[in-house]
Structure formats: structure tokens, C-alpha cells
Design a protein around this motif. Structure first.
Motif, PDB file in Angstrom:
ATOM      1  N   ILE A  23       0.869  -1.173   0.000  1.00 29.69           N
ATOM      2  CA  ILE A  23       0.000   0.000   0.000  1.00 29.69           C
ATOM      3  C   ILE A  23       0.907   1.225   0.000  1.00 29.69           C
ATOM      4  O   ILE A  23       1.631   1.471   0.956  1.00 29.69           O
ATOM      5  N   ASP A  24       0.868   1.976  -1.070  1.00 27.62           N
ATOM      6  CA  ASP A  24       1.758   3.112  -1.256  1.00 27.62           C
ATOM      7  C   ASP A  24       1.173   4.382  -0.651  1.00 27.62           C
ATOM      8  O   ASP A  24       0.041   4.760  -0.935  1.00 27.62           O
ATOM      9  N   GLY A  25       1.959   5.023   0.205  1.00 23.36           N
ATOM     10  CA  GLY A  25       1.570   6.325   0.730  1.00 23.36           C
ATOM     11  C   GLY A  25       0.543   6.306   1.846  1.00 23.36           C
ATOM     12  O   GLY A  25      -0.058   7.331   2.155  1.00 23.36           O
ATOM     13  N   TYR A  26       0.346   5.158   2.453  1.00 25.92           N
ATOM     14  CA  TYR A  26      -0.649   5.056   3.518  1.00 25.92           C
ATOM     15  C   TYR A  26      -0.127   4.111   4.583  1.00 25.92           C
ATOM     16  O   TYR A  26       0.428   3.075   4.232  1.00 25.92           O
ATOM     17  N   PRO A  27      -0.261   4.424   5.814  1.00 23.54           N
ATOM     18  CA  PRO A  27      -0.870   5.604   6.408  1.00 23.54           C
ATOM     19  C   PRO A  27       0.078   6.805   6.363  1.00 23.54           C
ATOM     20  O   PRO A  27       1.288   6.639   6.285  1.00 23.54           O
ATOM     21  N   GLN A  28      -0.494   7.982   6.424  1.00 23.61           N
ATOM     22  CA  GLN A  28       0.309   9.198   6.427  1.00 23.61           C
ATOM     23  C   GLN A  28       0.389   9.830   7.807  1.00 23.61           C
ATOM     24  O   GLN A  28       1.260  10.650   8.051  1.00 23.61           O
ATOM     25  N   GLU A  29      -0.511   9.432   8.685  1.00 23.90           N
ATOM     26  CA  GLU A  29      -0.517   9.962  10.046  1.00 23.90           C
ATOM     27  C   GLU A  29      -0.778   8.824  11.021  1.00 23.90           C
ATOM     28  O   GLU A  29      -1.326   7.787  10.652  1.00 23.90           O
ATOM     29  N   LEU A  30      -0.409   9.051  12.273  1.00 23.51           N
ATOM     30  CA  LEU A  30      -0.558   8.029  13.296  1.00 23.51           C
ATOM     31  C   LEU A  30      -2.009   7.582  13.440  1.00 23.51           C
ATOM     32  O   LEU A  30      -2.291   6.389  13.557  1.00 23.51           O
ATOM     33  N   LYS A  31      -2.954   8.508  13.377  1.00 20.13           N
ATOM     34  CA  LYS A  31      -4.369   8.127  13.508  1.00 20.13           C
ATOM     35  C   LYS A  31      -4.794   7.194  12.376  1.00 20.13           C
ATOM     36  O   LYS A  31      -5.603   6.303  12.577  1.00 20.13           O
TER      37      LYS A  31
END
Length: 125
Positions: A23-31
Motif C-alpha cells: 500500500i503506497d503512501g498510507y498511512p500518512q498519520e498516526l491516527k
């Protein structure tokens, strides 16, 4: 939430046909990571393409020129700062779970691609 549900459906539909998912570019944040784990599960491996802010800036500016994007150096620097603010807690989170593998991304596209392939191949063995 909708994107995560679509991702889950796509993954479940291919479970028997694959060794895993990239999965490219995900997750972008801890949440995002926490939500992914609660709805889908923990990833076995997380790749972090590691390069300097200077390299990121140079690549973004080159990409912007080729796409005729009006983003300038200042906007690019702000974008990189937002990236670090979001990704540093995420990187620390996955480092603490020993799921993070940093890949040196300072080289050419071909070099970085080969490093990613080596990392994934060694993980699958």
C-alpha cells in the motif's frame, strides 16, 4: 473511513491470490495507522523511504517543473515540514513495534526500486 473500507474489500477479495499487499503512501498519520490496525489488522512490514529534506525538495521541484505545477521553493519547504510533522510520530510508532524498515532513498529511482525489492524479498523468505 470510506477509503479504508474500500481498501479492506479489495484486500479481502484477493487474499487467496497473494503473499501480501503493498500500500503506497498510507498511512500518512498516526491516527490512520491506528484506524487501519483496528479495522484491517497490523501490517507485517512498513517501508520508509528515507532521504534528506534537500533530496525531497529537489525531487518535488523537478516533478513540479515537468508537470507545470506552480509550486515554488517556499511552498515545497512547507510541504516537507508538514510531512515531517505527520510522519515522525508514525515512524516512531512502527519502530517501537519493530515493523519499520528504512530504505535508503538517496539514489536514483532504479537504485531505490532495487533496494525496495531486496527488502521485500528478504522479508518474504
Amino acid at each position: 473511513g470510506i477509503v479504508l473500507e474500500l481498501l479492506k474489500e479489495a484486500m479481502v477479495s484477493k487474499l487467496g491470490d497473494t503473499k501480501g499487499f503493498l500500500i503506497d503512501g498510507y498511512p500518512q498519520e498516526l491516527k490512520d495507522a491506528e484506524e487501519f490496525e483496528s479495522k484491517i489488522g497490523e501490517p507485517k512490514l512498513v517501508l520508509c523511504l528515507d532521504c534528506s529534506a534537500e533530496t525531497m525538495s529537489s525531487r518535488l521541484l523537478m516533478r513540479n517543473q515537468s508537470s507545470q505545477n506552480s509550486e515554488n521553493t517556499e511552498t515545497t519547504e512547507e510541504r516537507i515540514e508538514r510531512y515531517y510533522q505527520a510522519s515522525n510520530p508514525l515512524i516512531a510508532y512502527y519502530e517501537s513495534k519493530t515493523q519499520l524498515c528504512k530504505v535508503d532513498a538517496e539514489g536514483t529511482q532504479e537504485d531505490v526500486f532495487l533496494e525496495i525489492c531486496k527488502t521485500i524479498d528478504s522479508f518474504l523468505k
